[in-house]
Design a protein around this motif. Structure first.
Motif, PDB file in Angstrom:
ATOM      1  N   LEU A   1       0.564  -1.243  -0.216  1.00 37.79           N
ATOM      2  CA  LEU A   1       0.156   0.402  -0.141  1.00 37.79           C
ATOM      3  C   LEU A   1       1.162   1.473  -0.473  1.00 37.79           C
ATOM      4  N   VAL A   2       1.855   1.092   0.746  1.00 38.57           N
ATOM      5  CA  VAL A   2       3.082   2.265   0.346  1.00 38.57           C
ATOM      6  C   VAL A   2       3.382   2.501  -0.837  1.00 38.57           C
ATOM      7  N   GLU A   3       3.708   1.302  -1.831  1.00 40.05           N
ATOM      8  CA  GLU A   3       4.488   1.960  -2.479  1.00 40.05           C
ATOM      9  C   GLU A   3       3.527   2.199  -3.777  1.00 40.05           C
ATOM     10  N   ALA A   4       1.225   1.765  -3.768  1.00 39.39           N
ATOM     11  CA  ALA A   4       0.403   2.463  -4.150  1.00 39.39           C
ATOM     12  C   ALA A   4       0.596   3.683  -4.322  1.00 39.39           C
ATOM     13  N   GLN A   5       0.327   4.028  -2.897  1.00 33.41           N
ATOM     14  CA  GLN A   5       0.689   5.375  -2.700  1.00 33.41           C
ATOM     15  C   GLN A   5       1.296   6.078  -3.069  1.00 33.41           C
ATOM     16  N   TYR A   6       2.306   6.276  -2.612  1.00 37.69           N
ATOM     17  CA  TYR A   6       3.472   7.150  -3.356  1.00 37.69           C
ATOM     18  C   TYR A   6       3.260   6.840  -4.911  1.00 37.69           C
ATOM     19  N   LEU A   7       3.528   5.349  -5.442  1.00 31.21           N
ATOM     20  CA  LEU A   7       3.606   6.006  -6.798  1.00 31.21           C
ATOM     21  C   LEU A   7       1.858   6.928  -7.180  1.00 31.21           C
ATOM     22  N   HIS A   8       0.819   6.660  -6.983  1.00 32.02           N
ATOM     23  CA  HIS A   8      -0.434   8.016  -7.173  1.00 32.02           C
ATOM     24  C   HIS A   8       0.118   9.030  -7.139  1.00 32.02           C
ATOM     25  N   ASP A   9       0.394   9.134  -6.128  1.00 27.06           N
ATOM     26  CA  ASP A   9       1.750  10.993  -5.821  1.00 27.06           C
ATOM     27  C   ASP A   9       2.151  11.226  -6.365  1.00 27.06           C
ATOM     28  N   HIS A  10       3.120  10.319  -7.247  1.00 29.01           N
ATOM     29  CA  HIS A  10       4.373  10.552  -7.971  1.00 29.01           C
ATOM     30  C   HIS A  10       3.639  10.986  -9.490  1.00 29.01           C
ATOM     31  N   VAL A  11       2.787   9.978  -9.918  1.00 26.39           N
ATOM     32  CA  VAL A  11       2.016  10.063 -11.009  1.00 26.39           C
ATOM     33  C   VAL A  11       1.303  11.969 -11.421  1.00 26.39           C
ATOM     34  N   LEU A  12       0.779  12.093 -10.270  1.00 23.57           N
ATOM     35  CA  LEU A  12       0.603  13.153 -10.264  1.00 23.57           C
ATOM     36  C   LEU A  12       0.886  14.221  -9.912  1.00 23.57           C
ATOM     37  N   ARG A  13       2.038  14.003  -8.986  1.00 23.97           N
ATOM     38  CA  ARG A  13       3.087  15.355  -9.760  1.00 23.97           C
ATOM     39  C   ARG A  13       3.984  15.573 -10.681  1.00 23.97           C
ATOM     40  N   GLN A  14       4.207  14.293 -11.441  1.00 21.37           N
ATOM     41  CA  GLN A  14       4.691  14.671 -12.726  1.00 21.37           C
ATOM     42  C   GLN A  14       4.403  15.147 -13.821  1.00 21.37           C
ATOM     43  N   LEU A  15       2.558  15.501 -13.709  1.00 26.07           N
ATOM     44  CA  LEU A  15       2.020  16.509 -14.123  1.00 26.07           C
ATOM     45  C   LEU A  15       1.811  17.416 -13.688  1.00 26.07           C
ATOM     46  N   GLU A  16       1.819  18.072 -12.524  1.00 23.05           N
ATOM     47  CA  GLU A  16       2.535  18.994 -12.229  1.00 23.05           C
ATOM     48  C   GLU A  16       3.639  20.178 -11.870  1.00 23.05           C
ATOM     49  N   LEU A  17       5.017  18.939 -12.394  1.00 20.44           N
ATOM     50  CA  LEU A  17       6.367  19.544 -12.753  1.00 20.44           C
ATOM     51  C   LEU A  17       6.316  20.067 -14.185  1.00 20.44           C
ATOM     52  N   ALA A  18       5.377  18.353 -14.931  1.00 19.71           N
ATOM     53  CA  ALA A  18       5.523  19.206 -16.270  1.00 19.71           C
ATOM     54  C   ALA A  18       5.051  20.261 -16.705  1.00 19.71           C
ATOM     55  N   ASP A  19       4.080  20.670 -16.002  1.00 15.97           N
ATOM     56  CA  ASP A  19       3.032  21.739 -16.336  1.00 15.97           C
ATOM     57  C   ASP A  19       3.696  23.828 -16.240  1.00 15.97           C
ATOM     58  N   CYS A  20       4.816  23.132 -14.840  1.00 15.19           N
ATOM     59  CA  CYS A  20       5.435  24.351 -15.009  1.00 15.19           C
ATOM     60  C   CYS A  20       7.201  24.673 -15.297  1.00 15.19           C
ATOM     61  N   ALA A  21       7.267  23.056 -16.061  1.00 21.64           N
ATOM     62  CA  ALA A  21       8.331  23.047 -16.663  1.00 21.64           C
ATOM     63  C   ALA A  21       8.768  23.949 -18.147  1.00 21.64           C
ATOM     64  N   GLN A  22       9.747  24.825 -17.896  1.00 17.78           N
ATOM     65  CA  GLN A  22      10.455  25.551 -18.696  1.00 17.78           C
ATOM     66  C   GLN A  22      11.061  25.453 -20.188  1.00 17.78           C
ATOM     67  N   ASP A  23      11.585  24.636 -20.071  1.00 16.45           N
ATOM     68  CA  ASP A  23      11.877  23.539 -21.354  1.00 16.45           C
ATOM     69  C   ASP A  23      10.504  21.644 -22.001  1.00 16.45           C
ATOM     70  N   PRO A  24      10.403  22.482 -22.920  1.00 22.18           N
ATOM     71  CA  PRO A  24      10.200  21.636 -24.132  1.00 22.18           C
ATOM     72  C   PRO A  24      10.518  20.074 -23.904  1.00 22.18           C
ATOM     73  N   ALA A  25      11.654  19.829 -23.883  1.00 18.89           N
ATOM     74  CA  ALA A  25      12.069  18.482 -23.307  1.00 18.89           C
ATOM     75  C   ALA A  25      11.679  17.411 -21.494  1.00 18.89           C
ATOM     76  N   GLU A  26      12.355  18.574 -20.639  1.00 16.08           N
ATOM     77  CA  GLU A  26      11.346  18.541 -19.444  1.00 16.08           C
ATOM     78  C   GLU A  26      10.187  18.542 -19.557  1.00 16.08           C
ATOM     79  N   CYS A  27       9.498  18.867 -20.087  1.00 14.92           N
ATOM     80  CA  CYS A  27       7.809  18.669 -19.478  1.00 14.92           C
ATOM     81  C   CYS A  27       7.200  17.249 -20.507  1.00 14.92           C
TER      82      CYS A  27
END
Ligand SMILES: Cc1cc2nc3c(=O)[nH]c(=O)nc-3n(C[C@H](O)[C@H](O)[C@H](O)COP(=O)(O)OP(=O)(O)OC[C@H]3O[C@@H](n4cnc5c(N)ncnc54)[C@H](O)[C@@H]3O)c2cc1C
Length: 441
Positions: free
Chosen positions: A138-164
């Motif tokens: 369950l720890v891994e499942a909860q972490y994975l959920h947060d991690h994937v959502l965080r990637q969307l947030e980080l993509a949204d504020c990435a300045q570099d298109p390659a990083e996005c």
């Protein structure tokens, strides 16, 4: 631990609170009269994790507690101890037991049941133990959920298109039921979340499913594997078969086909292997699992069941062992309990024989594939069978009601997507599981 001061009863100890251990402990309470033995159940976690629904937790469609079945809820007179067994002394018949605050051993046993399950299998591929994310707890499942959502947030504020694009690229390694369900359900989650990010383009979202095998979902046969492949490909999932990972770090993955993929997310689901305790015991094993006979007995007074145990499957054409599934673990737990009770003079011993009832795989949305009792199903019929099967198999009414309620709510309202950040990155790393340090999670 073996009875009060005046009465010496035999001590029966079950180690590991998963499917096999939970069903064994419950059956021992039913089969053995209170005066026949003292029962102790030692588990690193205080709950059974209903792992077939972990992909739904990772995809945010179920709250983690919905699939955590408290061990104490189903037991009346068993002493439940939340601790980790570090070693077994077979000559002295004792266990070395560690709780959070330190050692609570040695614990004596007259009959021992080892049901310590499995951990994610890693390979000596550079970077895997450090950077890949697992989905076994369950720890891994909860972490994975947060991690994937965080990637969307980080993509949204990435300045570099390659990083996005790298933030929006997700790779799942292993296309068995765990990997395929996880990839399909998380891809569905990210696709539906994207309309909340006006700055992100759908064509930048990339999901890849990689496996060395020539097909996905081999457990369900070529027809259903093909149907599942068609469904997830139609949604845009890239599937690379006959391909493995050769190296990875925190921003890229190298594949055996020569390609290098920029990504910050690699989910590792290439199968399971017994946990550190089993490897440490130096007992006869087959493919790492404790070799038991058809009564699930390991040696005098000691039994093993579930993912940790290798029992020959008499229905297998290739003389294989029963596969590591919940279906077998829970039934083996009950048979093992019968045999332990029989060794104490209660009832007759049984051999373990069970023919697979089939498997189900939920692919997110309305898609699923299932083979109940050998009947191949796809689409809504498979979806209904999948949901009904999980409700039937969840071993607690309280959990069933809450899972059913979440599913009904999901029909009329989008699951709540929020990173709770309650899991430390280090707690979700595969390296932790392999050393046993993750067991207490
Ligand atoms: C994502 C996912 C999806 C799955 N889907 C399905 C499915 O659809 N159908 C199916 O049949 N199977 C499925 N499985 C497989 C199934 O979950 C396992 O086969 C099953 O959990 C095995 O049960 P077990 O009792 O042997 O071990 P586990 O359920 O792994 O439990 C072992 C327990 O022992 C504890 N433990 C380990 N070491 C120690 C120690 N030293 N001291 C104390 N406690 C210890 C662990 O903390 C754990 O609580 C899935 C697995 C995963 C990960």
């Amino acid at each position: 631990m073996s009875g009060d001061a005046n009465v010496q009863r035999p001590s029966v100890v079950v180690v590991g609170g998963g499917f096999a251990g939970f069903f064994a402990a419950g059956a021992l309470e039913r089969l053995l009269p209170p005066q026949a033995a003292d029962l102790t159940f030692i588990s690193a976690t205080d709950h059974l994790c209903y792992s077939p629904l972990l992909p739904e937790v990772a995809a945010g469609r179920l709250d983690p507690r919905r699939i955590a079945v408290p061990l104490r809820a189903g037991l009346r007179r068993t002493r439940v101890v939340q601790a980790s067994v570090d070693d077994v002394d077979f000559d002295r018949q004792t266990l070395e037991v560690m709780a959070d605050h330190g050692s609570i051993g040695p614990v004596h046993w007259d009959r021992l049941a080892l049901t310590t399950g499995s951990v994610t299998r890693t390979l000596p591929t550079p970077g895997v133990a450090t950077y890949a994310l697992g989905l076994k707890t369950l720890v891994e499942a909860q972490y994975l959920h947060d991690h994937v959502l965080r990637q969307l947030e980080l993509a949204d504020c990435a300045q570099d298109p390659a990083e996005c694009r790298a933030r929006l690229t997700f790779l799942v390694v292993g296309a068995g039921y765990t990997g395929t369900e996880t990839a399909a359900q998380l891809q569905h989650m990210t696709t539906t979340q994207l309309d909340r990010f006006p700055g992100l383009r759908r064509e930048d979202l990339r999901w890849l499913l990689v496996d060395l095998a020539p097909t996905i979902l081999p457990e369900l046969g070529p027809r259903l594997g093909g149907a599942a492949m068609h469904t997830v490909r139609a949604r845009g999932m890239e599937i690379r078969l006959g391909t493995s990972v050769t190296a990875m770090d925190d921003r890229s993955v190298s594949l055996s086909d020569g390609d290098t993929i920029s990504t910050h997310t690699v989910v590792w689901t290439v199968g399971v292997t017994p946990p550190p305790l089993v490897r440490h015991l130096s007992l006869p094993v087959r493919r790492g699992r404790l070799a038991v006979d058809d009564h699930l007995q390991l040696r005098d007074g000691v039994w093993a069941a579930g993912d940790s145990a290798a029992a020959r499957d008499p229905f297998s054409e290739t003389d294989a062992d029963y596969p590591p599934t919940a279906q077998h673990a829970q039934r083996q737990g009950v048979v093992m309990a019968r045999n332990i009770a029989a060794s104490l003079g209660c009832g007759r011993p049984r051999t373990y024989r069970h023919r697979d009832l089939g498997l189900v795989a939920d692919l997110g949305g309305v898609a699923a594939v299932a083979r109940p009792l050998g009947v191949p199903l796809t689409g809504p019929a498979a979806k209904v069978v999948t949901k009904a099967y999980h409700l039937y198999a969840l071993p607690s009414a309280a959990n069933r009601i809450r899972v059913g309620a979440d599913w009904l709510t999901n029909l009329v309202s989008r699951p709540i997507a929020a990173q709770l950040g309650m899991v430390e990155p280090a707690a979700a790393r595969l390296a932790r599981e392999q050393t046993g340090a993750g067991v207490m999670g």
